[in-house]
Scaffold this motif. Sequence first.
Motif: not given
Length: 175
Positions: A1-25
């Motif tokens: 399970m990946s934690i959206i926006g977590g400091a240790n989860h770098k795949h949500f740190s890029s611009d695309i990851g941030q957009m994907g995380g917000t849209v998934s929420l």
Amino acid sequence: MSIIGGANHKHFSSDIGQMGGTVSLMLTGALLLGPLFVVLRRWRLPVGSLILVWGVNCVAMAALDWGLPYHAALTGVMVVAVVICDWLLQRAQALAFGPDEASQAPPDWQGLRVFAFVAPALLFGAYFFALLLTEGSRWSIHLLGGAIVLPGVAGWLLSYVAWPPQIPAEVAAEE
């Protein structure tokens, strides 16, 4: 399970990851509220309905990856948020239908519209609160705020699909 926006989860740190995380929420909020609105169009839910469905889901999802250090705090905060959402739903139903379900007065949907915004915002606000307490986040405060507010806006807009406003001709005919 990946934690959206977590400091240790770098795949949500890029611009695309941030957009994907917000849209998934936003999609998660809509998926939580959509079936609930379908049920609310037909029935008045008893106390504890959201605790049973959303609360058990939170605990079951946490049980999948329980070995991680932040799951106890995350699960506790989310269950508290679900209990508050259940209380808010009971208040919104009381405002919409009044104390007597057999009343002939048309329902007032404004309380349920407020609930539609507050419930996902509260759930994801609690999520990010627990996340910031445990591992932190690489997201800016503005992005975190948007990730909390945007699911609420999606829920609020979805409430207009569930309970559309009256067409002006219908309003004039009632008067």
